[in-house]
Design an enzyme around this catalytic site. Structure first.
Site, PDB file in Angstrom:
ATOM      1  N   GLU A 149      26.337  46.565  31.940  1.00  0.00           N
ATOM      2  CA  GLU A 149      26.952  45.236  31.893  1.00  0.00           C
ATOM      3  C   GLU A 149      26.829  44.558  30.539  1.00  0.00           C
ATOM      4  O   GLU A 149      27.760  43.928  30.060  1.00  0.00           O
ATOM      5  CB  GLU A 149      26.336  44.330  32.966  1.00  0.00           C
ATOM      6  CG  GLU A 149      26.797  44.667  34.361  1.00  0.00           C
ATOM      7  CD  GLU A 149      26.206  43.735  35.393  1.00  0.00           C
ATOM      8  OE1 GLU A 149      26.258  42.516  35.192  1.00  0.00           O
ATOM      9  OE2 GLU A 149      25.680  44.234  36.406  1.00  0.00           O
ATOM     10  N   ASP A 179      23.977  46.457  37.088  1.00  0.00           N
ATOM     11  CA  ASP A 179      22.741  45.944  37.691  1.00  0.00           C
ATOM     12  C   ASP A 179      22.604  46.383  39.153  1.00  0.00           C
ATOM     13  O   ASP A 179      23.601  46.663  39.831  1.00  0.00           O
ATOM     14  CB  ASP A 179      22.691  44.414  37.601  1.00  0.00           C
ATOM     15  CG  ASP A 179      22.422  43.942  36.179  1.00  0.00           C
ATOM     16  OD1 ASP A 179      22.034  44.777  35.343  1.00  0.00           O
ATOM     17  OD2 ASP A 179      22.606  42.743  35.909  1.00  0.00           O
ATOM     18  N   ASP A 196      21.781  44.780  41.866  1.00  0.00           N
ATOM     19  CA  ASP A 196      22.052  43.874  42.985  1.00  0.00           C
ATOM     20  C   ASP A 196      23.510  44.011  43.443  1.00  0.00           C
ATOM     21  O   ASP A 196      24.273  44.815  42.921  1.00  0.00           O
ATOM     22  CB  ASP A 196      21.722  42.425  42.601  1.00  0.00           C
ATOM     23  CG  ASP A 196      22.456  41.985  41.338  1.00  0.00           C
ATOM     24  OD1 ASP A 196      23.398  42.677  40.920  1.00  0.00           O
ATOM     25  OD2 ASP A 196      22.067  40.950  40.770  1.00  0.00           O
ATOM     26  N   GLU A 205      26.045  41.985  43.109  1.00  0.00           N
ATOM     27  CA  GLU A 205      26.996  41.615  42.064  1.00  0.00           C
ATOM     28  C   GLU A 205      27.223  42.818  41.135  1.00  0.00           C
ATOM     29  O   GLU A 205      28.357  43.125  40.763  1.00  0.00           O
ATOM     30  CB  GLU A 205      26.466  40.423  41.272  1.00  0.00           C
ATOM     31  CG  GLU A 205      27.520  39.669  40.485  1.00  0.00           C
ATOM     32  CD  GLU A 205      28.436  38.840  41.357  1.00  0.00           C
ATOM     33  OE1 GLU A 205      29.554  38.562  40.913  1.00  0.00           O
ATOM     34  OE2 GLU A 205      28.045  38.473  42.487  1.00  0.00           O
ATOM     35  N   TYR A 263      13.616  44.209  36.671  1.00  0.00           N
ATOM     36  CA  TYR A 263      14.796  43.390  36.972  1.00  0.00           C
ATOM     37  C   TYR A 263      14.390  42.023  37.507  1.00  0.00           C
ATOM     38  O   TYR A 263      13.516  41.909  38.374  1.00  0.00           O
ATOM     39  CB  TYR A 263      15.677  44.122  37.980  1.00  0.00           C
ATOM     40  CG  TYR A 263      17.035  43.510  38.138  1.00  0.00           C
ATOM     41  CD1 TYR A 263      17.865  43.324  37.040  1.00  0.00           C
ATOM     42  CD2 TYR A 263      17.497  43.115  39.388  1.00  0.00           C
ATOM     43  CE1 TYR A 263      19.120  42.764  37.184  1.00  0.00           C
ATOM     44  CE2 TYR A 263      18.759  42.565  39.542  1.00  0.00           C
ATOM     45  CZ  TYR A 263      19.564  42.384  38.434  1.00  0.00           C
ATOM     46  OH  TYR A 263      20.810  41.828  38.585  1.00  0.00           O
ATOM     47  N   ARG A 282      16.239  39.523  38.983  1.00  0.00           N
ATOM     48  CA  ARG A 282      16.885  38.896  40.145  1.00  0.00           C
ATOM     49  C   ARG A 282      16.461  39.670  41.386  1.00  0.00           C
ATOM     50  O   ARG A 282      17.060  40.676  41.738  1.00  0.00           O
ATOM     51  CB  ARG A 282      18.400  38.889  39.988  1.00  0.00           C
ATOM     52  CG  ARG A 282      18.868  37.975  38.870  1.00  0.00           C
ATOM     53  CD  ARG A 282      20.381  37.852  38.802  1.00  0.00           C
ATOM     54  NE  ARG A 282      20.755  37.033  37.662  1.00  0.00           N
ATOM     55  CZ  ARG A 282      21.037  37.506  36.458  1.00  0.00           C
ATOM     56  NH1 ARG A 282      20.990  38.816  36.248  1.00  0.00           N
ATOM     57  NH2 ARG A 282      21.369  36.712  35.463  1.00  0.00           N
ATOM     58  N   HIS A 328      13.938  46.912  46.098  1.00  0.00           N
ATOM     59  CA  HIS A 328      13.714  46.381  44.753  1.00  0.00           C
ATOM     60  C   HIS A 328      12.216  46.188  44.519  1.00  0.00           C
ATOM     61  O   HIS A 328      11.399  46.365  45.415  1.00  0.00           O
ATOM     62  CB  HIS A 328      14.433  45.041  44.580  1.00  0.00           C
ATOM     63  CG  HIS A 328      15.923  45.163  44.641  1.00  0.00           C
ATOM     64  ND1 HIS A 328      16.761  44.080  44.532  1.00  0.00           N
ATOM     65  CD2 HIS A 328      16.724  46.249  44.796  1.00  0.00           C
ATOM     66  CE1 HIS A 328      18.006  44.492  44.612  1.00  0.00           C
ATOM     67  NE2 HIS A 328      18.009  45.800  44.782  1.00  0.00           N
TER      68      HIS A 328
END
Length: 733
Positions: free
Chosen positions: A9, A83, A85, A87, A299, A301, A344
């Site tokens: 990203e 990433d 997640d 999104e 990470y 988030r 995670h």
């Protein structure tokens, strides 16, 4: 041999990963979503109960998309490494969709990692999976729900209350929490109460019992009662009636997840959630270290408290070496959130050997502060509890009893690295039945206080507690409330503005589900169920859309206008005698005549009148009315129809200046025009002739295609560039 292509990203992450993978890999950054819903339209087609998002490659990503497509054609393998997640999963899906026009999405290996280190990246490459379409659908459902609310409800609020307003599922629920707290504060009536303080030599004590009444808290309502008690208790002999000693442990905190990192960084470092996440992003994507460029935290988030076994073992070794085995107590933490993504990890340092001291010279001041906070919290989580000795001394006689409380740190435990903000309150040595002298006694007046306003940290804590939003939404939600001027921040407190109350009042009455915390939290659970294959994302959208659109249609008919139009007492229009009103427009308050649009008198609130348009003899070519000269917000004059707002015809006051170069398309003159932000060049016959360029055309011809060339700066050099978009040949001046 063709290179393998890895798509991430962010450019910073691409640079770090490229260093790990070497020459056989090319790493490109998508810079977020390649495909998204259009900004200028609703972008959702609804047919037979099916919701079809109309995704397209965004304008600001067209060059990136082209570059990725070209690299993918040459690559042996294309890895999606966005990433971890939902999104990120959706961004990866859109990249794969673009590359193969929606076919064979599963052919692109998907790699995930919780940290950007050499071992983590190589392990991910060796163990790819396919794109998780359930996670993609959960993200799509969220995106479409937010688009439906934003595009249908926001214009209605603008029409009924004020232009420029917005509404959203998470945003409006968060705003209601802030407004409700302010309502509590406004309704709050302070209650008077008094405390009695006894001073025994150098020790202060608070009265806890009086005349044998077993009171947990003495209720003294006024000064008269307080003085009566003082008079009763003074000049008496007291003795130590009880000594209470007990041990108390303060457990080590869990490592950080997104919400607790934002809360702690706010309270301890004074960082806003947005700033915290921006800094954490840099630490995750990669910075310089003594052992090379790499990500130094996992990470950021996440709502999980899991810790990788290897990371825990590293922490254990660090604690043994730095503090001794006596401080060690390995622990496993579990998130309280039922919907936490336990695959995670918690936020932790990627390399325990890179202590804050090792990184001091490699990080900015704020990066160092946040990294130290994350590092120390992670190490502290594997240490023993801090132990205190709590002591309560009771001093009494037959009329009353006082209590003195104190504590002493016996074993510092995790405070050794994390710090102890609470100092010891050591008490003098007392013996049971010891006679003590009352040096002084006094009454102190107090008033009960209203609940405190939310800070950014406490609002995040409440959103998390109620299940509103997810880790990735907390910081953007607060930033949006501030950007829309729904709230202002004073002394770290979030204070709702007048417009926030109006918006919430309308939403409570006509759209109660949008501001209902339970509804929003239940919707988050449904999105989680989509990701877990328990719900169909189209069904969730249908359940929400149909009743919501009915509410919108009813709102258009039933919601009365909330726009501010306050009469100015005793002030009348100098042109027609009408009542003057204080109005609120897009750019603030102004004074206008109540007979608008017949009378167009306006003035600023400071008394200065808005300049009247200058009349001209030029006739509007659209409606036949006369044109007038007006001044734009930038201070530039232009021609506008005097029949505005019925006719919105407008033209430049001056004819565009010819630059002496002929149009390569039709032979007419090229003219210079001024846009909102920059100068550009078109054919004088535009838009009949479509020639247009951001670069100044010259009489120099392209040696490759013969088209005219323009002047521009490229990589700090002055160059000529062919204005033929299919050529773009460049030469230095």
């Amino acid at each position: 041999m063709a290179k393998n292509l890895v798509i991430v990203e962010s450019p910073a992450k691409a640079k770090t990963i490229k260093n790990f993978l070497g020459k056989d890999y090319e790493v490109l950054a998508s810079k977020g979503h390649i495909r998204d819903l259009p900004k200028s339209s609703f972008g959702i087609k609804i047919e037979d109960g099916e919701f079809k998002p109309e995704y397209r490659v965004t304008k600001d990503h067209s060059d990136i998309a082209k570059k990725i497509k070209e690299a993918a054609k040459k690559a042996e393998k294309v890895y999606i490494a966005t990433d971890e997640d939902r999104e990120g999963e959706a961004i990866g899906y859109h990249i794969a969709y673009m590359l193969n026009k929606g076919k064979d999405i599963e052919k692109y290996p998907r790699i995930v990692f919780h940290e950007i280190t050499k071992s983590a990246i190589k392990n991910a490459i060796e163990n790819p999976r396919t794109l998780n379409l359930d996670n993609v659908n959960a993200q799509q459902a969220r995106r479409l729900l937010d688009r439906i609310v934003g595009y249908k409800l926001s214009p209605l609020l603008g029409q009924k209350i004020q232009r420029g307003l917005s509404a959203g599922r998470v945003q409006s629920s968060a705003l209601k929490l802030i407004v409700d707290r302010e309502r509590e504060i406004k309704k709050f009536i302070p209650v008077e109460y008094w405390n009695i303080l006894g001073i025994f030599k150098s020790t202060e004590a608070t009265l806890v019992e009086f005349e044998g009444n077993k009171l947990e808290k003495l209720s003294i309502k006024n000064e008269k009662e307080a003085n009566n008690i003082v008079n009763t208790l003074k000049d008496l002999e007291y003795k130590v009636s009880e000594i209470e000693t007990k041990k108390r442990k303060t457990k080590a905190p869990a490592p950080f997840m997104t919400s607790t990192l934002q809360q702690t960084a706010s309270s301890m470092l004074g960082f806003s959630p947005r700033k915290t996440m921006q800094i954490a992003q840099k630490l995750y994507e990669g910075v310089k270290t003594p052992i090379g460029n790499m990500g130094i935290i996992t990470y950021m988030r996440t709502d999980s408290l899991n810790i990788a076994k290897e990371a825990q073992e590293s922490a254990i070794e660090y604690i043994k070496d730095e503090f001794g085995e006596n401080y060690l107590e390995p622990k496993v933490f579990k998130s309280k959130s039922q919907n936490a993504q336990e695959a995670h990890e918690a936020i932790r340092p990627t390399q325990v050997k890179l202590s804050p001291n090792d990184m001091r010279n490699y990080l900015s001041v704020d990066e160092f502060k946040l990294y130290s906070l994350i590092f120390n919290r992670f190490i502290a989580s594997q240490m023993k509890a801090a132990e205190f000795e709590i002591q309560n001394i009771f001093i009494a006689n037959e009329k009353g009893k006082f209590k003195i409380g104190g504590r002493k740190l016996v074993f510092d435990g995790f405070y050794k690295i994390y710090g102890d903000k609470d100092r010891d309150k050591l008490l003098p040595e007392f013996k049971l039945n010891e006679i003590v002298k009352l040096e002084d006694i006094k009454a102190e007046q107090h008033f009960t206080e209203p609940p405190s306003r939310y800070s950014e940290a406490s609002l995040i804590k409440e959103l998390e507690k109620l299940g509103i939003g997810r880790p990735s939404t907390y910081a953007p939600t607060i930033s949006l409330l501030q950007a829309r001027e729904y709230v202002k921040t004073e002394n770290k407190q979030l204070i709702p503005t007048e417009i926030a109350f109006k918006v919430i009042e309308v939403l409570e009455k006509y759209f109660p589900n949008i501001v209902d915390a339970n509804f929003t939290a239940n919707m988050e659970e449904k999105l989680d169920e989509i990701a877990e294959k328990k719900k169909d994302w189209q069904e969730i959208l249908r359940e929400f859309y149909e009743p919501f659109i009915k509410q919108i249609e009813e709102g258009k008919k039933n919601i009365p206008s909330q726009k501010v139009a306050k009469p100015l007492e005793g002030e009348f229009c100098p042109e027609c005698g009408g009542q003057l009103l204080l109005r609120k427009g897009r750019y603030g308050e102004f004074i206008a005549c109540s007979n608008y649009p017949k009378c167009k008198y306006t003035r600023q609130t400071d008394g200065t009148e808005k300049p009247k348009p200058k009349e001209t003899d030029i006739i509007c070519d659209k409606c036949g009315a006369k044109m007038v000269i007006k001044t734009s917000r930038k201070g530039e004059e232009f021609l506008a129809c005097s029949a505005y707002p019925k006719c919105k015809n407008a033209k430049p006051l001056k004819e565009p200046e010819k630059i002496g170069i002929k149009c390569p398309e039709c032979g007419k003159d090229i003219v210079e025009k001024k846009g909102r932000t920059k100068v550009y060049y078109t054919c004088e016959d535009y838009p009949t002739c479509k020639f247009s360029s951001n670069f100044k055309p010259t009489d120099k011809k392209c040696e490759k295609c013969g088209y005219i060339m323009g002047e521009r700066t490229f990589r700090n050099k002055e160059i000529y560039e062919c204005l033929n978009k299919s050529c773009k040949h460049r030469v230095e001046k």
